[in-house]
Design a protein around this motif. Structure first.
Motif, PDB file in Angstrom:
ATOM      1  N   LEU A  67      15.648   3.279   5.360  1.00 59.59           N
ATOM      2  CA  LEU A  67      15.804   4.335   4.362  1.00 59.59           C
ATOM      3  C   LEU A  67      14.471   4.744   3.756  1.00 59.59           C
ATOM      4  O   LEU A  67      14.280   5.911   3.400  1.00 59.59           O
ATOM      5  CB  LEU A  67      16.748   3.862   3.246  1.00 59.59           C
ATOM      6  N   LEU A  68      13.552   3.785   3.637  1.00 65.86           N
ATOM      7  CA  LEU A  68      12.268   4.064   2.989  1.00 65.86           C
ATOM      8  C   LEU A  68      11.225   4.403   4.043  1.00 65.86           C
ATOM      9  O   LEU A  68      10.334   3.608   4.371  1.00 65.86           O
ATOM     10  CB  LEU A  68      11.836   2.862   2.138  1.00 65.86           C
ATOM     11  N   ARG A  69      11.342   5.613   4.553  1.00 69.85           N
ATOM     12  CA  ARG A  69      10.416   6.141   5.543  1.00 69.85           C
ATOM     13  C   ARG A  69       9.915   7.499   5.064  1.00 69.85           C
ATOM     14  O   ARG A  69      10.632   8.190   4.330  1.00 69.85           O
ATOM     15  CB  ARG A  69      11.100   6.274   6.909  1.00 69.85           C
ATOM     16  N   THR A 199       2.579   5.489  -1.553  1.00 69.07           N
ATOM     17  CA  THR A 199       1.876   6.769  -1.481  1.00 69.07           C
ATOM     18  C   THR A 199       2.467   7.645  -0.387  1.00 69.07           C
ATOM     19  O   THR A 199       2.705   8.846  -0.588  1.00 69.07           O
ATOM     20  CB  THR A 199       0.377   6.531  -1.215  1.00 69.07           C
ATOM     21  N   ALA A 200       2.718   7.058   0.787  1.00 69.21           N
ATOM     22  CA  ALA A 200       3.280   7.818   1.905  1.00 69.21           C
ATOM     23  C   ALA A 200       4.663   8.375   1.575  1.00 69.21           C
ATOM     24  O   ALA A 200       5.027   9.463   2.023  1.00 69.21           O
ATOM     25  CB  ALA A 200       3.348   6.936   3.142  1.00 69.21           C
ATOM     26  N   LEU A 201       5.427   7.646   0.776  1.00 70.27           N
ATOM     27  CA  LEU A 201       6.788   8.066   0.442  1.00 70.27           C
ATOM     28  C   LEU A 201       6.825   9.114  -0.663  1.00 70.27           C
ATOM     29  O   LEU A 201       7.558  10.105  -0.578  1.00 70.27           O
ATOM     30  CB  LEU A 201       7.616   6.850   0.010  1.00 70.27           C
ATOM     31  N   LEU A 202       6.036   8.892  -1.703  1.00 65.54           N
ATOM     32  CA  LEU A 202       6.177   9.701  -2.922  1.00 65.54           C
ATOM     33  C   LEU A 202       5.108  10.777  -3.091  1.00 65.54           C
ATOM     34  O   LEU A 202       5.383  11.833  -3.660  1.00 65.54           O
ATOM     35  CB  LEU A 202       6.183   8.779  -4.148  1.00 65.54           C
ATOM     36  N   THR A 203       3.902  10.520  -2.624  1.00 70.57           N
ATOM     37  CA  THR A 203       2.816  11.511  -2.750  1.00 70.57           C
ATOM     38  C   THR A 203       2.062  11.575  -1.422  1.00 70.57           C
ATOM     39  O   THR A 203       0.889  11.196  -1.351  1.00 70.57           O
ATOM     40  CB  THR A 203       1.861  11.138  -3.898  1.00 70.57           C
ATOM     41  N   PRO A 204       2.712  12.012  -0.356  1.00 68.34           N
ATOM     42  CA  PRO A 204       2.122  11.921   0.989  1.00 68.34           C
ATOM     43  C   PRO A 204       0.852  12.729   1.194  1.00 68.34           C
ATOM     44  O   PRO A 204       0.098  12.454   2.133  1.00 68.34           O
ATOM     45  CB  PRO A 204       3.249  12.425   1.896  1.00 68.34           C
ATOM     46  N   ASP A 205       0.580  13.692   0.334  1.00 62.62           N
ATOM     47  CA  ASP A 205      -0.647  14.479   0.479  1.00 62.62           C
ATOM     48  C   ASP A 205      -1.851  13.808  -0.173  1.00 62.62           C
ATOM     49  O   ASP A 205      -2.980  14.285  -0.014  1.00 62.62           O
ATOM     50  CB  ASP A 205      -0.453  15.870  -0.127  1.00 62.62           C
ATOM     51  N   ARG A 206      -1.608  12.732  -0.896  1.00 60.62           N
ATOM     52  CA  ARG A 206      -2.690  12.018  -1.570  1.00 60.62           C
ATOM     53  C   ARG A 206      -3.217  10.902  -0.674  1.00 60.62           C
ATOM     54  O   ARG A 206      -2.512  10.398   0.196  1.00 60.62           O
ATOM     55  CB  ARG A 206      -2.171  11.422  -2.889  1.00 60.62           C
ATOM     56  N   GLU A 207      -4.466  10.502  -0.860  1.00 60.97           N
ATOM     57  CA  GLU A 207      -5.032   9.370  -0.130  1.00 60.97           C
ATOM     58  C   GLU A 207      -4.960   8.119  -0.998  1.00 60.97           C
ATOM     59  O   GLU A 207      -4.956   8.202  -2.235  1.00 60.97           O
ATOM     60  CB  GLU A 207      -6.486   9.640   0.278  1.00 60.97           C
ATOM     61  N   LEU A 267       5.462   4.324   9.764  1.00 60.17           N
ATOM     62  CA  LEU A 267       4.179   4.822   9.281  1.00 60.17           C
ATOM     63  C   LEU A 267       3.120   4.397  10.297  1.00 60.17           C
ATOM     64  O   LEU A 267       2.874   3.210  10.488  1.00 60.17           O
ATOM     65  CB  LEU A 267       3.875   4.234   7.907  1.00 60.17           C
ATOM     66  N   PRO A 268       2.495   5.349  10.999  1.00 61.43           N
ATOM     67  CA  PRO A 268       1.563   5.009  12.076  1.00 61.43           C
ATOM     68  C   PRO A 268       0.359   4.206  11.573  1.00 61.43           C
ATOM     69  O   PRO A 268      -0.161   4.455  10.483  1.00 61.43           O
ATOM     70  CB  PRO A 268       1.118   6.373  12.612  1.00 61.43           C
ATOM     71  N   LEU A 269      -0.090   3.256  12.394  1.00 64.82           N
ATOM     72  CA  LEU A 269      -1.252   2.432  12.101  1.00 64.82           C
ATOM     73  C   LEU A 269      -2.324   2.698  13.148  1.00 64.82           C
ATOM     74  O   LEU A 269      -2.044   2.671  14.351  1.00 64.82           O
ATOM     75  CB  LEU A 269      -0.873   0.952  12.114  1.00 64.82           C
ATOM     76  N   GLN A 270      -3.544   2.951  12.683  1.00 61.62           N
ATOM     77  CA  GLN A 270      -4.662   3.185  13.587  1.00 61.62           C
ATOM     78  C   GLN A 270      -5.889   2.453  13.074  1.00 61.62           C
ATOM     79  O   GLN A 270      -5.971   2.099  11.890  1.00 61.62           O
ATOM     80  CB  GLN A 270      -4.971   4.688  13.689  1.00 61.62           C
ATOM     81  N   LEU A 271      -6.855   2.221  13.969  1.00 65.32           N
ATOM     82  CA  LEU A 271      -8.130   1.665  13.556  1.00 65.32           C
ATOM     83  C   LEU A 271      -9.006   2.754  12.953  1.00 65.32           C
ATOM     84  O   LEU A 271      -9.000   3.895  13.427  1.00 65.32           O
ATOM     85  CB  LEU A 271      -8.856   1.033  14.748  1.00 65.32           C
TER      86      LEU A 271
END
Length: 379
Positions: A67-69, A199-207, A267-271
């Protein structure tokens, strides 16, 4: 018109089965409709203001990671389906269940991967007129957290229908669920992960920038999480060789924890790339490329760094030159066991070599304390 004038307030019905008992994952259409009627009665008793809203319920039991995506896809799908149904078709309650074993859309299908979790969550929306939504939302936040236990009739229906015993059945707002998950992650020393996910859930445009408990730098930006390459982290450490290799194994273990949870939350993970390396991510592994092969050196070979209890923690592609000096070309990190094969195949294909892996039995460092390869040939 309805889609423009109604605001969606997300809620869940949280079920805590007795240990060892797992409910089935979906309800039929008729079962979902029966449950929705019971839920509507419960919510009216808890928050009478719900009379202004329309209840939309999905007869499917999810884990919280589902649900939390980002974008809250389960609730988004439920909202979309509910707004398609004319308001006068089913009054103030609409429910979606399975037919022939399938939910109306794939995004409403719980994954069996997470079916054994200690809490199962049934999502719903309250669709309220925009001018009354704020007040209703405030009342839900106040009342559900304080006295959100489901009614006896609802709890009994769930146990009989699902064939399980339940420790607790209660209503939570989505904010309650976010707060609960935050506490759970903090309890297992994963507060930095939650900072990124929130941050990804609630303010995705923020870093958002943070650091893992062991000191690995992490950053959320543009819908993905960027992590400092473990080899880069290792190069900045001090201490003797034994301490450095022990700490490196710990960093990879922590990275695997983060990777598994980020994958569950989609949520994708990258180096994190920089001027000294190129990076890429694939299903289950991360790869950093440091240099191209040098034709004056021996052909590249693959070496497996290993740690007790963790297996292969890193794969180094290296080639030897005069005097046995090993030159590292790339480091790969299998984050799950099944990813080792594809990682080796990727490196073998790129450098036109056999996917033969030399097991080192330990983590090998070069003279400067960096991740490396043996200076002499292995037989």
């Amino acid at each position: 018109m309805e889609a423009q004038t109604l605001s969606a307030l997300p809620v869940v019905l949280a079920l805590e089965p007795v240990a060892g008992e797992a409910p089935r994952m979906t309800l039929s259409r008729d079962e979902a409709a029966e449950l929705a009627a019971l839920v509507a009665s419960d919510l009216h008793a808890l928050v009478p203001q719900v009379d202004v809203a329309r209840l939309a319920l999905a007869g499917a039991l999810f884990d919280q990671v589902e649900l939390l995506r980002p974008g809250f896809p389960v609730w988004a799908t439920l909202d979309e389906l509910a707004r398609r149904v004319p308001r006068n078709h089913l009054g103030n309650v609409v429910a979606f269940g399975s037919h022939d074993g399938h939910m109306p859309l794939p995004s409403l299908e719980p994954s069996p991967t997470y079916a054994a979790g200690p809490m199962r969550l049934l999502p719903m929306h309250l669709l309220a007129p925009a001018e009354q939504a704020e007040e209703l939302s405030e009342q839900l936040e106040i009342q559900l957290v304080g006295r959100g236990e489901a009614g006896a009739l609802t709890a009994d229906w769930l146990m009989r229908t699902l064939g399980i015993r339940l420790e607790h059945v209660r209503y939570l707002s989505r904010n309650d669920l976010l707060a609960l998950t935050c506490v759970q992650y903090e309890h297992v020393n994963l507060a930095p992960l939650w900072a990124l996910l929130e941050t990804a859930l609630l303010t995705p445009d923020r870093e958002e920038t943070t650091m893992s408990a062991r000191g690995l730098a992490l950053r959320y930006a543009d819908g993905k999480v960027l992590v400092q390459p473990p080899s880069q982290w290792l190069a900045a450490q001090t201490g003797d060789s034994a301490e450095r290799t022990h700490d490196f194994a710990g960093i990879v273990f922590e990275l695997r924890q983060y990777a598994a949870l980020l994958d569950a939350h989609q949520l994708p993970l990258q180096l994190q790339p920089d001027a000294t390396r190129q990076t890429e991510a694939a299903a289950g592994y991360l790869l950093e490329t440091l240099a191209a092969a040098d034709p004056s050196y021996d052909p590249p070979e693959l070496f497996a760094h290993e740690a007790p209890g963790l297996g292969v923690v890193a794969v180094t592609l290296a080639q030897r030159g005069d005097g046995g000096h090993a030159r590292a070309l790339a480091h790969g990190y299998p984050l799950q066991p099944r990813a080792l094969g594809p990682l080796l195949a990727r490196l073998a294909d790129r450098y036109a070599i056999a996917a033969e892996l030399h097991a080192l039995g330990r983590i090998v460092l070069d003279a400067d304390g960096r991740l490396g390869a043996p200076a002499t040939a292995l037989h």
